[in-house]
Enzyme design. Structure first.
Site, short mmCIF file in Angstrom:
data_model
loop_
_atom_site.label_atom_id
_atom_site.label_comp_id
_atom_site.label_asym_id
_atom_site.label_seq_id
_atom_site.Cartn_x
_atom_site.Cartn_y
_atom_site.Cartn_z
N CYS A 2 46.11 45.98 48.28
CA CYS A 2 46.47 46.51 49.60
C CYS A 2 45.48 47.60 49.99
CB CYS A 2 47.86 47.12 49.56
SG CYS A 2 49.12 45.96 49.01
N ARG A 27 39.20 43.19 50.39
CA ARG A 27 40.03 43.43 49.21
C ARG A 27 41.10 42.34 49.04
NH1 ARG A 27 39.91 48.91 47.54
NH2 ARG A 27 42.01 48.67 46.72
N ASN A 100 50.46 51.83 48.97
CA ASN A 100 49.86 50.95 47.95
C ASN A 100 50.52 51.29 46.62
OD1 ASN A 100 48.09 50.02 49.84
ND2 ASN A 100 46.26 50.93 48.93
N GLY A 101 50.81 50.29 45.81
CA GLY A 101 51.42 50.57 44.51
C GLY A 101 52.79 49.92 44.41
N GLU A 481 31.90 32.81 32.67
CA GLU A 481 31.79 33.45 33.98
C GLU A 481 31.48 32.42 35.07
OE1 GLU A 481 32.51 35.95 35.54
OE2 GLU A 481 31.14 36.11 37.22
N HIS A 504 36.53 19.91 19.36
CA HIS A 504 37.88 20.28 18.91
C HIS A 504 38.92 20.07 19.99
CE1 HIS A 504 36.27 21.89 15.19
NE2 HIS A 504 35.32 22.43 15.92
#
Ligand code: M6R
Length: 608
Positions: A2, A27, A100-101, A481, A504
């Site tokens: 957020c 974001r 936010n949180g 990556e 494997h």
């Protein structure tokens, strides 16, 4: 995740807030909203979707208020909807909050406030903050916020505005970043410097447990217990062009192309050529503890974790130190003996990843040396750790990390050189290492010049559903990556694997419809990789190989070959990762994906 932007000053606030929200778009978010104080009333609008949807709702008659708060939301509690979007208002729409949180005790607070007659309109945890502040409000917004926060368990970065105090905004933080921006008679607060950069570079960082009262052109910071705090203003050295696309269709492509300069920046002033040494000013203070450590543990998430995985191979090749690498999210479940002679290196682009913060706090509590490798200056990891190193890669806007990955690995190579030269690495080995590092930007530029060939290959594979990525030794973390990049931006199912593990299990997947990307530069594990490729080919699996230029044998074996320039074995990841980033980018573009803002993802993961 957020995002928050707040403004008070002498210009109409709405365009500034909307512009700030656009800067926070990278974001990741699913809805947004804005609240502006106009003539002792607060006007609020919220919308699901893009910032352009919110701007559309506001129409062409903008409110002319000089202060306001705005938010981009990424749903955690409650679906994306206008009701659940922030700002959240109190019962009388006199107090509005962006948050936010996570408020952990929100159920209990909501029940208590409901019993007192408060009416809730959303299913979020955040809305309790507006009602709690309303409950304590007696005309002084700062006092009310302070009292409300004493009741809250969890994490927050908040901005609060009230109709009763229209020329004030109160902000506070605990575990979620907030930065103040200052310019003449204006004051800004944001969760991310990217939202401030077009207005000011003069910033002050709010610390955990602090509340700030903002007025046009000034701020006052106090702790939750009321103690006044002095906070000096710092100048951000990030430049605006990093937050612009500068002609590239996507930030991801721009950031991939910035990588030669980013590596140049990471090693600038940190190499002593004649002595074959690295110099890392950020760890000098703790040098004797670092040098005498018994073991190094690298902790990170996502792409930063793969950088750490490569760092382990490099540091172990250069030194005698045992190196462990763990996912920050899993580390908390391990029972480890962390004493003073253990050093922990937390790697994080944002410096705000919740899992990293949790482990850094634990590591500090247990007395181990804590180090940070962080891109965002002044971020929580940078402040929590005993010492650290900055990437100086500039803001990374694309959710998919690219340039910060190469910057992280460049610095991990410097750590390998620094520690190695104090152990068994010889002067000539050190000098050769420095030479290879210095040659990287040029080689990376030649790699980028091969983008059209990679684009062509990407076109041929864009309609497949699965991809396997294989590598050994230094190329194994690159395979991991590369697969992550492909998943994130193109939504193709891609798996990274150590090539030795192929027999494997994953070999069972291979047939003519299942392509494998094989990292096979001419290095000490080349023959084994060729063996892997032959096994895939004998099962008719298509192979995209990444190999050293001029490797005719590999060219004959593989269906497609992406060539990387010649370089020392340890340094191939800087080149092969570019191949995989571009492959992911062009596949995603071919599939019409939202490359810079992949669905469901956020740039900074601030919840565990
Ligand atoms: O900010 P951090 O480096 O701590 O973030 C870690 C991961 O969330 C991040 O690398 C994520 O995996 C990226 N989307 C990768 O492209």
């Amino acid at each position: 995740m957020c995002g928050i932007i707040c403004y008070l000053g002498d210009r109409p606030s709405l365009p500034i807030l909307l512009n700030g929200l656009r800067r926070l778009e990278y974001r990741g978010y699913d809805s947004s909203g804005v609240a502006v104080a106009v003539n002792e009333k607060i006007h609020c609008r919220k919308a699901v979707g893009k910032i352009s949807d919110l701007a559309g709702l506001l129409g062409d008659k903008p409110w002319t208020g000089w202060g306001g708060i705005a938010h981009t939301r990424w749903a955690t509690h409650g679906v994306p909807s206008p009701e659940n979007a922030h700002p959240h208002g109190d019962c009388r729409d006199r107090i509005f909050v962006v948050h936010n949180g996570i408020i952990e005790n929100y159920r209990q607070l909501r029940e208590e406030l409901r019993d007192k007659g408060h009416r809730f309109r959303s299913s979020t945890d955040s809305e309790v903050l507006a009602h709690l502040i309303e409950e304590y409000y007696r005309g002084d917004l700062e006092d009310a916020v302070n009292s409300a926060l004493q009741r809250v368990d969890g994490t927050y970065g908040i901005g609060v505005i009230s109709a009763g105090n229209p020329s004030q905004i109160v902000v506070a933080r605990l575990g979620s970043p907030l930065i103040l921006g200052i310019r003449d008679r204006e004051i800004f607060a944001a969760s991310d410097a990217a939202a401030l950069m077009s207005h000011t570079r003069e910033v002050a960082y709010l610390h955990d447990g602090e509340v700030a009262l903002l007025k046009p052109g000034s701020y006052r910071i106090r702790t939750l217990s009321g103690m006044p705090m002095n906070r000096s203003v710092q100048t951000l050295d990030w430049d605006m062009s990093s937050a612009e696309k500068r002609g590239y269709p996507h930030f991801m492509l721009k950031e991939v192309h910035e990588q030669p300069e980013v590596v140049g920046e990471a090693i600038r002033g940190r190499l002593i050529e004649a002595e074959g040494l690295a110099k890392l000013g950020g760890v000098e203070r703790v040098w004797s503890r670092l040098r005498n450590m018994r073991r190094l543990i690298i902790l990170a998430c996502g792409t930063s974790y793969y950088a750490g995985l490569l760092g382990r191979y490099v540091i172990e090749s250069c030194t005698n130190y045992p190196v462990d690498v763990d996912l920050a999210s899993e580390f908390q479940y391990r029972k480890l003996n962390l004493q003073a002679r253990t050093a922990v290196l937390a790697i994080s682009q944002s410096g705000e990843t919740a899992d990293i913060l949790a482990v850094v706090r634990e590591v500090k509590r247990r007395g181990a040396l804590s180090l940070g490798l962080v891109n965002v200056v002044g971020s929580t990891v940078a402040r929590l750790t005993d010492a650290g190193i900055y990437n100086h890669a500039g803001p990374e806007i694309s959710v998919a990390s690219t340039k910060v990955f190469v910057s992280q690995i460049a610095i991990l190579y410097l750590v390998g050189l620094l520690l190695g030269r104090h152990q068994q690495m010889s002067l000539s080995e050190g000098q050769e290492f420095v030479h290879e590092l210095r040659a990287l930007p040029g080689r990376m530029r030649s790699m980028l010049a091969r983008a059209p060939a990679i684009e062509e290959i990407a076109r041929r594979y864009a309609r497949h559903r699965n991809l396997l990525y294989l590598g050994r030794r230094f190329s194994y973390p690159v395979a991991m990556e590369g697969a992550l990049k492909m998943k994130e931006v193109s939504y193709l199912h891609a798996e990274g694997y150590a090539a030795g593990e192929m027999k494997h299990g994953p070999l069972a997947l291979v047939d003519e419809s299942f392509p494998t990307v094989c990292l096979a530069p001419r290095d000490s594990v080349y023959r084994k990789m060729i063996g892997n490729i032959q096994e895939i080919k004998s099962r008719k699996g298509p192979v995209i190989a990444v190999g050293t230029e001029g490797d005719t044998h590999l060219a004959e074996l593989a269906d497609d070959l992406i060539e990387i320039p010649q370089c020392g074995e340890m340094f191939t990841p800087f080149l092969s990762v570019i191949a995989l980033q571009l492959l992911a980018y062009y596949v995603a573009r071919e599939r019409g994906c939202d490359i810079d803002r992949p669905r469901n993802l956020a740039k900074s993961v601030t919840v565990q």
